[in-house]
Scaffold this motif. Structure first.
Motif, PDB file in Angstrom:
ATOM      1  N   MET A   1       0.853   4.256  -2.708  1.00  8.97           N
ATOM      2  CA  MET A   1       1.014   5.805  -2.026  1.00  8.97           C
ATOM      3  C   MET A   1       2.586   6.926  -3.104  1.00  8.97           C
ATOM      4  O   MET A   1       1.756   7.250  -2.826  1.00  8.97           O
ATOM      5  CB  MET A   1       0.724   6.084  -0.496  1.00  8.97           C
ATOM      6  N   LEU A   2       2.645   6.275  -2.843  1.00  9.77           N
ATOM      7  CA  LEU A   2       4.892   7.005  -2.621  1.00  9.77           C
ATOM      8  C   LEU A   2       4.807   7.253  -4.935  1.00  9.77           C
ATOM      9  O   LEU A   2       5.172   8.038  -4.996  1.00  9.77           O
ATOM     10  CB  LEU A   2       5.479   6.116  -2.137  1.00  9.77           C
TER      11      LEU A   2
ATOM     12  N   GLY B   1       8.413   6.684   7.929  1.00 10.59           N
ATOM     13  CA  GLY B   1       6.889   6.815   7.463  1.00 10.59           C
ATOM     14  C   GLY B   1       6.216   8.013   8.280  1.00 10.59           C
ATOM     15  O   GLY B   1       6.909   8.523   8.739  1.00 10.59           O
TER      16      GLY B   1
ATOM     17  N   LEU C   1       7.679  13.686   3.901  1.00  6.02           N
ATOM     18  CA  LEU C   1       7.723  12.360   4.810  1.00  6.02           C
ATOM     19  C   LEU C   1       9.427  11.812   4.424  1.00  6.02           C
ATOM     20  O   LEU C   1      10.023  11.529   3.892  1.00  6.02           O
ATOM     21  CB  LEU C   1       7.386  11.001   3.623  1.00  6.02           C
TER      22      LEU C   1
ATOM     23  N   ASP D   1       0.922  -1.111   0.289  1.00  2.00           N
ATOM     24  CA  ASP D   1      -0.029   0.186   0.267  1.00  2.00           C
ATOM     25  C   ASP D   1       0.877   1.164  -0.055  1.00  2.00           C
ATOM     26  O   ASP D   1       0.848   2.596  -0.224  1.00  2.00           O
ATOM     27  CB  ASP D   1      -0.957  -0.095   1.094  1.00  2.00           C
ATOM     28  N   LEU D   2       1.714   1.103   0.567  1.00  2.00           N
ATOM     29  CA  LEU D   2       2.991   2.197   0.762  1.00  2.00           C
ATOM     30  C   LEU D   2       3.466   2.567  -0.612  1.00  2.00           C
ATOM     31  O   LEU D   2       3.854   3.896  -0.880  1.00  2.00           O
ATOM     32  CB  LEU D   2       3.785   2.568   2.146  1.00  2.00           C
ATOM     33  N   LYS D   3       4.208   1.611  -1.212  1.00  2.00           N
ATOM     34  CA  LYS D   3       4.515   2.334  -2.601  1.00  2.00           C
ATOM     35  C   LYS D   3       4.000   2.534  -3.305  1.00  2.00           C
ATOM     36  O   LYS D   3       3.840   3.063  -3.674  1.00  2.00           O
ATOM     37  CB  LYS D   3       5.013   0.516  -3.499  1.00  2.00           C
TER      38      LYS D   3
END
Length: 103
Positions: A6-7, A26, A22, A2-4
């Motif tokens: 978003m980035l 995180g 950021l 999920d973070l990937k």
């Protein structure tokens, strides 16, 4: 994963995408429970009943961003300090095709 996402596509997932602000670790959010004292007390009561031999089961449910994870983590701390075992699962919308992914 999920973070990937978003980035790589911040404009889709973040309101004010400023990736430079950021940190690599995180976003840091406070671990304070707001307006969930009754819920935490209810979980503690379930736990105390289970210590007396009763069968207890609790589900933490609510809309996204309502503090479910913070509540669960705070309760897990209480159980751990007491020497208990805390089990949790979390549904990941991107993994919904995988059976039992929340476990």
């Amino acid at each position: 994963d999920d973070l990937k996402l978003m980035l790589h596509k911040p404009s889709k997932f973040l309101r004010h995408p400023n990736i430079k602000t950021l940190s690599r670790s995180g976003l840091k959010l406070p671990d304070t429970i707001y307006g969930q004292r009754n819920e935490l007390k209810s979980l503690e009561e379930c736990y105390n009943h289970s210590l007396k031999g009763n069968h207890e089961f609790a589900i933490i449910a609510g809309p996204s961003g309502s503090g479910k994870t913070v509540l669960a983590n705070r309760f897990a701390e209480i159980v751990a300090v007491d020497g208990g075992l805390f089990l949790s699962g979390k549904f990941d919308q991107l993994q919904q095709a995988i059976p039992f992914s929340a476990l």
